[in-house]
Design an enzyme around this catalytic site. Structure first.
Site, PDB file in Angstrom:
ATOM      1  CG  ASP A  35       7.578   0.415   2.475  1.00 25.64           C
ATOM      2  OD1 ASP A  35       7.650   0.231   0.857  1.00 25.64           O
ATOM      3  OD2 ASP A  35       6.102   1.238   2.155  1.00 25.64           O
ATOM      4  CE1 TYR A  40       2.633   6.113   2.817  1.00 25.85           C
ATOM      5  CE2 TYR A  40       4.999   4.426   4.079  1.00 25.85           C
ATOM      6  CZ  TYR A  40       3.856   4.349   2.990  1.00 25.85           C
ATOM      7  OH  TYR A  40       3.202   4.265   1.901  1.00 25.85           O
ATOM      8  CE  LYS A  69       6.337   2.873  -0.881  1.00 25.18           C
ATOM      9  NZ  LYS A  69       5.891   3.249   0.611  1.00 25.18           N
ATOM     10  CG  HIS A 100       3.829   7.199  -2.569  1.00 25.33           C
ATOM     11  ND1 HIS A 100       4.164   7.711  -1.480  1.00 25.33           N
ATOM     12  CD2 HIS A 100       2.951   6.191  -2.757  1.00 25.33           C
ATOM     13  CE1 HIS A 100       2.958   6.739  -0.389  1.00 25.33           C
ATOM     14  NE2 HIS A 100       2.654   5.949  -1.212  1.00 25.33           N
TER      15      HIS A 100
END
Ligand code: A2P
Length: 292
Positions: A35, A40, A69, A100
């Site tokens: 994930d 990120y 996301k 997200h």
């Protein structure tokens, strides 16, 4: 959609040994569900690991379940955002693409300039991603009952999941049950209660006496018991770990079989304690709105 119950989360995973650990999480431990999110900033690194794994082991693309996301500032062109993620990941498609957060804004998340992009337009962008074969499934994250129920009134392609914070102090039992009855699978993030956020009020579920007692009985670790509890409730969890030993320990949760009574007792630890709150996100600190 078939999704492995135990995935590895990668939030804030940018440590120097991240790639080596991720490779071992896949090859040596057996994680098949990864994930990530464009926010990120590790999609490129994950892509390098995946290329290495596909070239040098017997593990193939179709053996893995990859989620990413769309970030809040990319809502005007969601297929375009996914194409960028795919390029970074070095993949032709992801298995699951999520919104997200439901809000849209321009600029940095700590100084957001909010945009008025209604969810029905965001969702149309997500559906376009499926039509263009960029993702197999689409879903939501951090969405409450009201908004999810609303999306279900117009979705041509229904959200497969809603990824939310779930752990023994935040069980969201009614919401979980309702989502399942609607065929929307909950995915639990921060399933260990974010132990690095040692809340002043003793919100450390890994040290909860009941968890310790059940762990002892099963000759398991507290983390394994907490993850086994989530799996027994019937949804996937994605504990993040950038540490090989802890992620191996977490994978051991698959071998822990709790009794129904133990599952119920752990659920009763609920205290509606949210460690991730929308109000902590843009322009707000500690749940208190900041004005200037
Ligand atoms: P680490 O990466 O050093 O292992 P999230 O809430 O985003 O899922 O993050 C989980 C947090 O819990 C991470 O900070 C991770 O730290 C830590 N963690 C993961 N697995 C365990 C475990 N088995 N025992 C204790 N802490 C863990």
């Amino acid at each position: 959609m078939l999704i492995p119950g135990l995935g590895v989360g990668t939030y804030a995973s940018t440590a120097p040994d991240f790639k080596e650990v991720l490779r071992r999480q896949i090859v040596d431990i057996g994680y098949r569900h990864i994930d990530t999110a464009s926010h990120y900033e590790n999609e490129q690194a994950i892509g390098e690991v995946l290329r290495d794994v596909f070239s040098n082991t017997g593990i193939k693309r179709e053996d893995l379940f990859v989620t990413t996301k769309v970030w809040c500032s990319d809502k005007n062109d969601i297929p375009g955002a996914l194409r960028k993620s795919l390029k970074a990941l070095g993949l032709d498609y992801v298995d699951l693409y999520l919104i997200h957060w439901p809000v849209a804004f321009e600029g940095d998340w700590q100084k957001p300039q909010f945009q008025k992009i209604p969810m029905h337009r965001q969702w149309a962008g997500m559906e376009e991603c499926v039509r263009q074969n960029l993702t197999r499934n689409i879903g939501l994250a951090n969405v409450n009952f009201q908004l999810l129920n609303d999306v279900l009134t117009y979705a041509e392609i229904r959200p497969a999941v809603n990824q939310i914070e779930l752990y023994p102090y935040l069980t969201q039992e009614a919401f979980v049950q309702w989502m399942k009855s609607e065929g929307v699978l909950p995915i639990g993030y921060s399933p260990l209660g974010r132990p690095y956020h040692k809340q002043a009020d003793g919100n450390v579920v890994l040290e909860d006496p009941l968890i310790l007692e059940i762990a002892k009985k099963h000759q398991a670790t507290p983390a394994q018991v907490i993850l086994a509890w989530a799996l027994a409730r019937g949804y996937p969890v994605i504990p993040k770990s950038g540490n090989f030993d802890r992620s191996k320990e977490n994978f051991g949760a698959l071998k822990v079989n709790l009794t129904e009574e133990e599952v119920t007792k752990i659920s009763q630890l609920n205290r509606n304690f949210r460690t991730v709150d929308w109000r902590q996100i843009p322009g707000m600190i500690g749940g208190v709105p900041m004005y200037e």
